[in-house]
Design an enzyme around this catalytic site. Structure first.
Site, PDB file in Angstrom:
ATOM      1  N   CYS A 184      62.643  29.817  20.359  1.00 53.46           N
ATOM      2  CA  CYS A 184      63.505  30.141  19.292  1.00 53.46           C
ATOM      3  C   CYS A 184      64.684  31.135  19.748  1.00 53.46           C
ATOM      4  CB  CYS A 184      62.777  30.810  18.253  1.00 53.46           C
ATOM      5  SG  CYS A 184      61.285  29.682  17.897  1.00 53.46           S
ATOM      6  N   ARG A 203      67.597  27.749  25.461  1.00 52.27           N
ATOM      7  CA  ARG A 203      66.089  28.297  25.529  1.00 52.27           C
ATOM      8  C   ARG A 203      65.309  27.189  24.974  1.00 52.27           C
ATOM      9  NH1 ARG A 203      66.045  34.082  24.811  1.00 52.27           N
ATOM     10  NH2 ARG A 203      63.977  33.859  23.510  1.00 52.27           N
ATOM     11  N   TRP A 229      61.859  26.431  17.865  1.00 54.60           N
ATOM     12  CA  TRP A 229      61.307  25.438  18.631  1.00 54.60           C
ATOM     13  C   TRP A 229      59.801  25.756  17.791  1.00 54.60           C
ATOM     14  CZ3 TRP A 229      56.990  26.033  22.054  1.00 54.60           C
ATOM     15  CH2 TRP A 229      56.722  25.087  22.590  1.00 54.60           C
ATOM     16  N   ASN A 287      61.251  35.223  15.702  1.00 50.24           N
ATOM     17  CA  ASN A 287      60.991  34.657  17.057  1.00 50.24           C
ATOM     18  C   ASN A 287      59.518  35.212  17.139  1.00 50.24           C
ATOM     19  OD1 ASN A 287      63.431  33.444  17.302  1.00 50.24           O
ATOM     20  ND2 ASN A 287      63.710  34.745  19.384  1.00 50.24           N
ATOM     21  N   GLY A 288      58.401  34.275  17.774  1.00 51.24           N
ATOM     22  CA  GLY A 288      57.063  34.940  18.110  1.00 51.24           C
ATOM     23  C   GLY A 288      56.282  34.219  17.152  1.00 51.24           C
ATOM     24  N   GLU A 348      56.446  21.537  43.024  1.00 50.75           N
ATOM     25  CA  GLU A 348      57.808  21.881  42.307  1.00 50.75           C
ATOM     26  C   GLU A 348      58.580  20.444  42.365  1.00 50.75           C
ATOM     27  OE1 GLU A 348      58.861  24.106  40.538  1.00 50.75           O
ATOM     28  OE2 GLU A 348      61.007  24.002  40.441  1.00 50.75           O
ATOM     29  N   LYS A 361      59.800  19.219  38.686  1.00 54.15           N
ATOM     30  CA  LYS A 361      61.257  18.999  38.444  1.00 54.15           C
ATOM     31  C   LYS A 361      61.366  17.466  37.944  1.00 54.15           C
ATOM     32  CE  LYS A 361      63.142  22.131  38.282  1.00 54.15           C
ATOM     33  NZ  LYS A 361      61.945  23.095  38.271  1.00 54.15           N
ATOM     34  N   GLU A 386      59.660  16.888  34.297  1.00 54.67           N
ATOM     35  CA  GLU A 386      60.078  17.616  33.197  1.00 54.67           C
ATOM     36  C   GLU A 386      61.596  17.131  32.654  1.00 54.67           C
ATOM     37  OE1 GLU A 386      60.754  21.803  33.895  1.00 54.67           O
ATOM     38  OE2 GLU A 386      61.371  21.699  35.735  1.00 54.67           O
ATOM     39  N   HIS A 396      40.983  10.781  47.681  1.00 56.77           N
ATOM     40  CA  HIS A 396      39.777  11.213  46.819  1.00 56.77           C
ATOM     41  C   HIS A 396      39.925  10.710  45.301  1.00 56.77           C
ATOM     42  CE1 HIS A 396      37.886  12.845  50.197  1.00 56.77           C
ATOM     43  NE2 HIS A 396      38.960  13.526  50.472  1.00 56.77           N
ATOM     44  N   LYS A 416      63.215  27.161  27.737  1.00 60.61           N
ATOM     45  CA  LYS A 416      63.501  27.850  28.851  1.00 60.61           C
ATOM     46  C   LYS A 416      62.595  29.038  28.875  1.00 60.61           C
ATOM     47  CE  LYS A 416      66.066  28.972  32.436  1.00 60.61           C
ATOM     48  NZ  LYS A 416      65.450  28.277  33.642  1.00 60.61           N
TER      49      LYS A 416
HETATM   50  C1  G6P Z   1      59.255  27.491  31.041  1.00 59.86           C
HETATM   51  C2  G6P Z   1      60.410  26.874  31.852  1.00 59.86           C
HETATM   52  C3  G6P Z   1      59.995  26.933  33.443  1.00 59.86           C
HETATM   53  C4  G6P Z   1      59.597  28.071  34.048  1.00 59.86           C
HETATM   54  C5  G6P Z   1      58.410  28.663  33.098  1.00 59.86           C
HETATM   55  C6  G6P Z   1      58.048  30.204  33.503  1.00 59.86           C
HETATM   56  O1  G6P Z   1      58.197  26.503  31.067  1.00 59.86           O
HETATM   57  O2  G6P Z   1      60.813  25.750  31.551  1.00 59.86           O
HETATM   58  O3  G6P Z   1      61.364  26.429  34.256  1.00 59.86           O
HETATM   59  O4  G6P Z   1      59.230  28.128  35.311  1.00 59.86           O
HETATM   60  O5  G6P Z   1      58.677  28.589  31.837  1.00 59.86           O
HETATM   61  O6  G6P Z   1      59.151  30.972  33.150  1.00 59.86           O
HETATM   62  P1  G6P Z   1      59.669  32.532  33.843  1.00 59.86           P
HETATM   63  O7  G6P Z   1      60.811  33.009  32.712  1.00 59.86           O
HETATM   64  O8  G6P Z   1      58.260  33.056  33.446  1.00 59.86           O
HETATM   65  O9  G6P Z   1      59.775  32.116  35.332  1.00 59.86           O
END
Ligand code: G6P
Length: 608
Positions: free
Chosen positions: A2, A27, A75, A101-102, A481, A485, A488, A504, A603
């Protein structure tokens, strides 16, 4: 997650609110709304979906006249993403509007009490409780009502509040959810993140936990939870507003991938001094470094993945045992921490709720904590005992690239420093590592230059159903990673496996044509992973291999090969991830996905 914006000043509020919210779109959100005081009433407009819908509905804010207002991108957590659940929320007579927010954790209990007192609710949100509770306590003194609400609600909140009978003020309150105020020339602003205010001011003040800000057209005052005035200092934001704009690139993700050479350079250079590594900001003595019994890395998402790589680097170079934990698991596990253990929290945003909670848990137990953080002044940066800033600048695309790359650099620098102080590497070895580190930015640039080849390859996989990523050691961490990527941003199912583990169970999913990406940069594991490539290929897989220059033999085993320039075995992640990022990006573009704002993702994840 949010986003909050608020404005009070000489200009029309609605266009500023919409503009500010657009800067927070990255975000992640699923509905948006604004409320503006029109001289008589507070008028609210909300819309499910993208901000564009709200902008169209209000003719870019023109149909909502007024110079005081608050806005929100939501969100969904409590209640589906609907118009009713979108913020702002109001008391029944619509004289108080709230954006939040929260999460208000005790909202059900409060809601029941309020219903018993005759209040009726329009939404399923926890936020609406705040609006009615404010109404319940409001007897003409907003500060008094706000502090009473603060004493009643549990959980986390950043709140923007306006009162119809106090049209000269916007109120802002925070606990465990970021909120800033910006001091502008023709008015003042509140926001959940800096990019929202940068167009209007660079002078910002970070509201701390349980503090209240009262903004008028030409003044900003601060109060504590008892309503007593407090003094706060302002910070000047140095980074450029353009850094938060696309600058000609089709997507933020592409722009940010292209910023990686600079990001790596910016994170490295302030810490390299005449063939030595100097990390002054940590204020760690050699004695303290020698005393570390173990490193505990705690993080979420991609930041966690850099931790997995870092385990191999710290253990290999500095011979310090490392544990890597997912923050959401760590905090509830009653973890066993040694008192000499250094707890490193990695976070781009510095606001991830689970990572922040893990930091507090470690601090409570008396451990030394270090934040590897990108956002200056964020909660984790402020609360950790030591901060290592990654100088990646603002990252807008939800899928991280440049902040991830900068986090890797932070680990390399710390590992070399620790190794040298603890005597596990020689001066010559350190010099060699530094030489390799300095080459990374140019090598990354070279790999980015190869984007058309990857794009052509990616276009063949836009209809893929499953993709598997395999590797051993650091190559496994890179695969984690690479897989995240892809899934997502392209919504293609993918999994990462330690190459030896695939057989396995998961190998049964390999069919004719299934794409398997194999990362093979660790020379001592080369033959082992090549055997795993052969295993999947004989079962029909199409294999893309990412390996070091010179390993041309691999062309006999793999169908498609991407070579990365030579570097030290500990640093290959910084190079091998580039083609995997490009691959994910082009698959996502090819599929027509919303690359920068993938569905359901945020984000900055400020709820647990
Ligand atoms: C979200 C983002 C990721 C990020 C993760 C941790 O899931 O989409 O890209 O790696 O949060 O976020 P931070 O701000 O703690 O690195």
């Amino acid at each position: 997650m949010c986003g909050i914006v608020g404005y009070i000043g000489k200009a029309q509020a609605a266009p500023i609110l919409l503009d500010g919210l657009s800067k927070l779109e990255y975000r992640g959100y699923d509905s948006a709304g604004i409320a503006v005081y029109d001289g008589e009433h507070i008028v609210g407009k909300k819309a499910m979906g993208r901000l564009k819908v709200l902008s169209e509905m209000t003719h870019d804010g023109e149909t909502m006249p007024g110079t005081v207002g608050i806005g929100h991108t939501r969100w969904a957590t409590h209640g589906a993403p609907t118009d009713e659940n979108a913020h702002p929320h109001f008391n029944e007579s619509e004289t108080i509007a709230v954006v939040h927010n929260g999460i208000i954790e005790n909202y059900l209990k409060l809601k029941k009490k309020l219903i018993d007192k005759g209040y009726s609710f329009q939404s399923e949100t926890d936020t609406e409780v705040v609006a009615h509770l404010l109404d319940y306590y409001y007897k003409g003194n907003p500060l008094e009502a706000i502090t009473k609400v603060m004493h009643r609600v549990d959980g986390s909140y950043a709140l923007g509040i306006i009162f119809a009978d106090q049209p000269g003020y916007v109120y802002a309150v925070r606990k465990d959810s970021p909120l800033i105020v910006g001091k502008g020339k023709d008015g003042n602003l509140i926001a959940s993140d800096v990019p929202a205010v940068l167009k209007y001011t660079r002078d910002v003040c970070f509201i701390e936990n349980e503090e209240i800000a009262r903004l008028s057209e030409d003044a900003i005052e601060f109060f504590n939870v008892d309503g007593e005035p407090i003094e706060k200092t302002y910070k000047t934001i140095e980074w450029d507003v353009n850094a938060a704009e696309k600058g000609g690139y089709e997507h933020f993700m592409l722009k940010e991938m292209y910023e990686q050479p600079k990001t790596v350079r910016d994170t490295l250079s302030p810490r390299l001094k005449d063939n030595d590594i100097v990390i002054e900001e940590l204020g760690m003595t050699d004695e303290e470094i020698r005393e570390i019994s173990r490193i505990r890395i705690v993080a979420c998402g991609s930041a966690y993945h850099t931790g997995v790589t870092a385990k191999y680097v710290y253990e290999g170079m500095a011979r310090i045992p490392v544990e890597v934990d997912l923050a959401s698991e760590f905090r509830y596990r009653n973890p066993i921490l040694d008192e000499k253990e250094l707890v490193i929290i990695i976070s781009q945003s510095g606001e991830t709720a689970d990572s922040l909670a893990a930091l507090r848990e470690a601090k409570e137990r008396g451990n030394t904590t270090m934040g590897i953080v990108n956002v200056v002044g964020s909660s984790i940066a402020r609360e950790a005992d030591k901060v290592f800033y990654t100088w990646a600048g603002p990252e807008i695309a939800v899928a991280t690239t440049k902040a991830y790359s900068a986090q890797l650099i932070a680990h390399y620098l710390l590992a070399i420093k620790f190794a040298r102080v603890r005597g596990t590497i020689t001066e010559q070895e350190m010099a060699d590592y530094i030489t390799d580190l300095k080459r990374l930015p140019d090598q990354i640039e070279l790999l980015l230059g190869n984007k058309e080849r990857i794009q052509r390859f990616a276009n063949r996989y836009v209809t893929a159903k499953d993709v598997f990523f395999i590797g051993r050691g650091i190559d496994y961490a890179i695969s984690l990673e690479g897989s995240l990527k892809l899934k997502e941003i392209s919504y293609i199912h993918s999994e990462a496996y330690a190459a030896g583990e695939l057989k396995h169970g998961t190998i049964s999913l390999i069919e004719e044509g299934t794409l398997v990406s194999a990362v093979v940069t660790q020379e001592d594991l080369y033959k082992k992973t090549v055997s795993n490539i052969v295993e999947v290929r004989t079962r029909g897989a199409f294999v893309m291999a990412v390996t070091n220059e010179g390993n041309t033999e691999i062309e006999k085993a793999a169908d498609y090969v991407v070579y990365i320039p030579k570097t030290n075995k500990y640093f290959t992640n910084s190079l091998a991830i580039i083609p995997l990022q490009l691959f994910s990006y082009y698959v996502s573009v090819g599929k027509g996905c919303d690359v920068d704002k993938p569905r359901n993702l945020a984000k900055s994840v400020t709820v647990e």
